[in-house]
Design a protein around this motif. Structure first.
Motif, short mmCIF file in Angstrom:
data_model
loop_
_atom_site.label_atom_id
_atom_site.label_comp_id
_atom_site.label_asym_id
_atom_site.label_seq_id
_atom_site.Cartn_x
_atom_site.Cartn_y
_atom_site.Cartn_z
N GLN A 105 0.83 -1.20 0.00
CA GLN A 105 0.00 0.00 0.00
C GLN A 105 0.87 1.25 0.00
OE1 GLN A 105 -2.66 0.20 3.36
NE2 GLN A 105 -3.64 2.07 2.68
N GLU A 106 1.89 1.26 0.83
CA GLU A 106 2.79 2.42 0.91
C GLU A 106 3.65 2.54 -0.35
OE1 GLU A 106 4.08 5.88 2.76
OE2 GLU A 106 2.48 4.52 3.39
N LEU A 107 4.13 1.41 -0.85
CA LEU A 107 4.97 1.45 -2.04
C LEU A 107 4.21 1.98 -3.25
CD1 LEU A 107 7.63 -1.05 -3.16
CD2 LEU A 107 5.85 -0.46 -4.79
N LEU A 108 2.97 1.52 -3.45
CA LEU A 108 2.19 1.99 -4.59
C LEU A 108 1.89 3.48 -4.49
CD1 LEU A 108 -0.26 -1.02 -5.02
CD2 LEU A 108 1.60 -0.36 -6.57
N ALA A 109 1.80 3.98 -3.28
CA ALA A 109 1.57 5.41 -3.10
C ALA A 109 2.84 6.22 -3.33
CB ALA A 109 1.04 5.69 -1.69
N LEU A 142 16.03 -3.13 3.57
CA LEU A 142 16.03 -1.72 3.99
C LEU A 142 14.76 -1.02 3.53
CD1 LEU A 142 19.78 -0.78 3.31
CD2 LEU A 142 18.69 -1.27 5.51
N HIS A 143 14.31 -1.35 2.32
CA HIS A 143 13.05 -0.76 1.85
C HIS A 143 11.87 -1.24 2.68
CE1 HIS A 143 13.89 1.58 -1.87
NE2 HIS A 143 15.00 0.84 -1.90
N VAL A 144 11.86 -2.51 3.04
CA VAL A 144 10.79 -3.05 3.88
C VAL A 144 10.72 -2.27 5.19
CG1 VAL A 144 10.16 -5.03 5.32
CG2 VAL A 144 10.68 -5.36 2.90
N LEU A 145 11.85 -2.06 5.83
CA LEU A 145 11.88 -1.35 7.11
C LEU A 145 11.42 0.11 6.95
CD1 LEU A 145 15.22 -2.78 8.52
CD2 LEU A 145 12.94 -3.12 9.50
N GLU A 146 11.82 0.74 5.85
CA GLU A 146 11.42 2.13 5.64
C GLU A 146 9.93 2.22 5.32
OE1 GLU A 146 12.79 6.32 5.23
OE2 GLU A 146 12.94 4.58 6.53
N LEU A 147 9.41 1.30 4.52
CA LEU A 147 7.98 1.30 4.21
C LEU A 147 7.15 1.07 5.47
CD1 LEU A 147 8.20 -0.74 0.90
CD2 LEU A 147 7.42 1.63 1.07
N LEU A 148 7.60 0.16 6.33
CA LEU A 148 6.88 -0.11 7.57
C LEU A 148 7.05 1.01 8.59
CD1 LEU A 148 7.43 -3.93 8.13
CD2 LEU A 148 5.38 -2.77 7.33
N ARG A 149 8.11 1.79 8.47
CA ARG A 149 8.23 2.96 9.34
C ARG A 149 7.10 3.94 9.04
NH1 ARG A 149 10.88 8.05 9.63
NH2 ARG A 149 11.50 7.91 7.44
N PHE A 150 6.77 4.09 7.77
CA PHE A 150 5.69 5.00 7.39
C PHE A 150 4.31 4.39 7.65
CE2 PHE A 150 9.07 7.11 5.14
CZ PHE A 150 8.69 8.45 5.13
N ARG A 151 4.22 3.06 7.61
CA ARG A 151 2.91 2.42 7.77
C ARG A 151 3.06 1.16 8.62
NH1 ARG A 151 -1.82 3.56 4.99
NH2 ARG A 151 -0.66 4.96 3.62
N PRO A 152 3.32 1.30 9.92
CA PRO A 152 3.58 0.14 10.77
C PRO A 152 2.31 -0.63 11.10
CG PRO A 152 3.60 2.14 12.08
CD PRO A 152 3.47 2.58 10.65
N PRO A 153 2.41 -1.95 11.28
CA PRO A 153 1.23 -2.74 11.63
C PRO A 153 0.73 -2.48 13.05
CG PRO A 153 3.19 -4.13 11.62
CD PRO A 153 3.60 -2.79 11.07
N PRO A 165 -9.71 -4.44 11.94
CA PRO A 165 -8.43 -3.79 11.66
C PRO A 165 -7.57 -4.53 10.64
CG PRO A 165 -8.28 -5.04 13.67
CD PRO A 165 -9.71 -5.18 13.21
N ILE A 166 -7.98 -5.75 10.26
CA ILE A 166 -7.18 -6.56 9.35
C ILE A 166 -7.57 -6.30 7.90
CG2 ILE A 166 -6.84 -8.95 8.56
CD1 ILE A 166 -5.19 -8.51 10.91
N ILE A 167 -6.59 -6.13 7.03
CA ILE A 167 -6.86 -6.04 5.59
C ILE A 167 -7.16 -7.45 5.10
CG2 ILE A 167 -5.94 -5.42 3.33
CD1 ILE A 167 -4.09 -3.43 4.75
N SER A 168 -8.38 -7.70 4.69
CA SER A 168 -8.79 -9.04 4.29
C SER A 168 -8.68 -9.28 2.80
CB SER A 168 -10.24 -9.30 4.74
OG SER A 168 -11.12 -8.38 4.12
N SER A 169 -8.63 -8.21 2.02
CA SER A 169 -8.51 -8.36 0.57
C SER A 169 -7.87 -7.11 -0.02
CB SER A 169 -9.89 -8.59 -0.06
OG SER A 169 -9.80 -8.70 -1.46
N MET A 170 -6.98 -7.32 -0.98
CA MET A 170 -6.29 -6.20 -1.64
C MET A 170 -5.91 -6.70 -3.03
SD MET A 170 -2.87 -4.26 -0.29
CE MET A 170 -1.87 -3.22 -1.38
N ARG A 171 -6.75 -6.40 -4.00
CA ARG A 171 -6.56 -6.93 -5.35
C ARG A 171 -5.61 -6.05 -6.15
NH1 ARG A 171 -10.35 -6.85 -8.67
NH2 ARG A 171 -9.89 -8.76 -9.80
N LEU A 172 -4.65 -6.71 -6.81
CA LEU A 172 -3.67 -6.04 -7.66
C LEU A 172 -3.74 -6.63 -9.06
CD1 LEU A 172 -0.58 -5.98 -5.26
CD2 LEU A 172 -2.32 -4.21 -5.58
N LYS A 173 -3.21 -5.91 -10.02
CA LYS A 173 -3.15 -6.38 -11.39
C LYS A 173 -1.78 -6.06 -11.97
CE LYS A 173 -4.98 -2.09 -13.40
NZ LYS A 173 -6.05 -1.49 -14.20
#
Length: 412
Positions: free
Chosen positions: A241-245, A277-288, A399-407
């Protein structure tokens, strides 16, 4: 009337908390206000700066993790224990039975590659990131800690749904409605029954030569599964979600280009390190888990000035997301997306989203390895994008994302 009003308020609190945990900008604003206005932090009974959050983590006897116990419907687990001999022993048990470094990554890469190859070869160019990808990748990766005792499960298997339902309760269980709690308790009973059905295979692997009882082994197996699996799948959705944004960010554009043009991206350790490193930075902006709570055992002074007083028997809110955006932790401007940031106060600040010190999540490195492997596969899909319009891109179960469709497209 009073009973109806109470149910309505519980419903409202549950949905409000479920929504707020997915609003990182709002949470950062609240945390920044608390950092700049001590009176606001005192009224909200919260800490938000790097110094105050770390200081609270460093005082586990005064600020106890037992605040999580109402959420642990799948059984006692170390994340909700008082710091002490039992917590230390069971943490050591869990850590000693995690596979060697890289084993989670190897399992995740294997499953990720299998899933990506199938997507690229198949006729369908759309998929659900949760059920079709993150759930099986996380399950197979975690399986490295259980050997043959962990069965192969297809997406939609009741076992995986039970993990999801209990995982949703983990994030907002203390304010969940009775219907949600009942569902979580049913799933918890199924998970506990599953662990005991497989105890003949699990006990030799996890008992440390008979040092731990069958009950301790069962609790820790269930705890690792219901905390680790849904939280990892949720984190995978959050990083995408953060990466696509942030696709226009130079660092992300460079990463995608590196993966797409690499002759053998699956077998390049330096590339996987960059992905981590990208995973950690993306989760810093959008932590679970952007917000944590702690039980206050007794009247206690806290905060950088030592003048704030937490009353015994209450809870203190840790705005962990605020600490991760405190310049005292990041060094460089915290709002900049800098995966290779070298200005952290200490290397441990890079991992603040996993906690701190003795209360840090023992699955920190495996989770990052799994997510990096999952991201490596996803970035190989050409022109990856949302499959649905903005108003239904994400489906939630509390609070859980149950579906997130990508193409993705067949060709660039």
């Amino acid at each position: 009337m009073r009973e109806w009003f109470g149910r309505a308020m519980t419903w409202a609190r549950y949905h409000a908390v479920s929504a707020v945990v997915h609003q990182p900008r709002l949470l950062r604003f609240i945390a920044r206000t608390a950092q700049q206005q001590p009176w606001f932090a005192r009224i909200g009974k919260m800490v938000a700066s790097r110094a105050d959050v770390v200081g609270t983590f460093d005082r586990p006897l005064a600020f106890s993790s037992t605040a999580h116990r109402p959420q642990l419907v799948a059984g006692d687990f170390m994340m909700g224990m008082e710091s002490g001999p039992q917590h230390s022993a069971e943490r050591a048990l869990l850590v000693s039975h995690l596979p060697k470094p890289g084993e989670f990554e190897r399992c995740a890469v294997q499953e990720s590659r299998k899933r990506i190859d199938a997507l690229l070869a198949g006729p369908v160019r759309a998929f659900d990131l949760i059920d079709d990808y993150m759930v099986p990748v996380a399950w197979q990766a975690i399986g490295g800690a259980f050997g043959a005792a962990l069965p192969t499960l297809a997406p939609g298997d009741p076992m995986l749904l039970n993990l999801r339902y209990v995982g949703a309760h983990l994030i907002a269980g203390n304010v969940a409605t009775e219907a949600v709690q009942a569902r979580a308790r049913r799933s918890a009973a199924e998970l506990n029954a599953w662990a005991r059905q497989h105890m003949d295979q699990l006990y030799p692997l996890w008992s440390d030569g008979g040092k731990f009882s069958r009950d301790v082994v069962a609790r820790n197996v269930v705890g690792m599964l219901w905390v680790g699996h849904p939280a990892t799948a949720q984190s995978g959705a959050l990083i995408m979600q953060e990466l696509l944004a942030r696709r226009a960010e130079p660092a992300i554009k460079a990463l995608i280009e590196r993966v797409r043009t690499h002759a053998d991206p699956w077998n390049d350790p330096s590339l996987r390190n960059a992905l981590k490193l990208h995973v950690l930075e993306l989760l810093r902006f959008r932590p679970p888990f952007p917000i944590l709570t702690r039980d206050v055992r007794r009247d206690t002074l806290y905060g950088a000035d030592g003048k704030s007083r937490a009353q015994g028997g209450t809870t203190l809110t840790l705005m962990a997301i605020g600490a991760m955006f405190d310049p005292a932790a990041t060094g460089e401007p915290p709002d900049d997306y800098v995966p290779e940031r070298s200005s952290f106060h200490s290397e441990d600040d890079r991992f603040l989203l996993f906690g701190w010190g003795k209360r840090q999540c023992p699955g920190r490195d495996p989770v990052v390895e799994i997510l990096a492997a999952a991201l490596l596969g996803l970035l190989q899909l050409p022109k990856l994008d949302w499959a649905d319009p903005w108003w239904r891109r994400l489906r939630y179960d509390g609070p859980i994302i149950s579906s997130m469709r990508l193409k993705f497209r067949e060709k660039d």
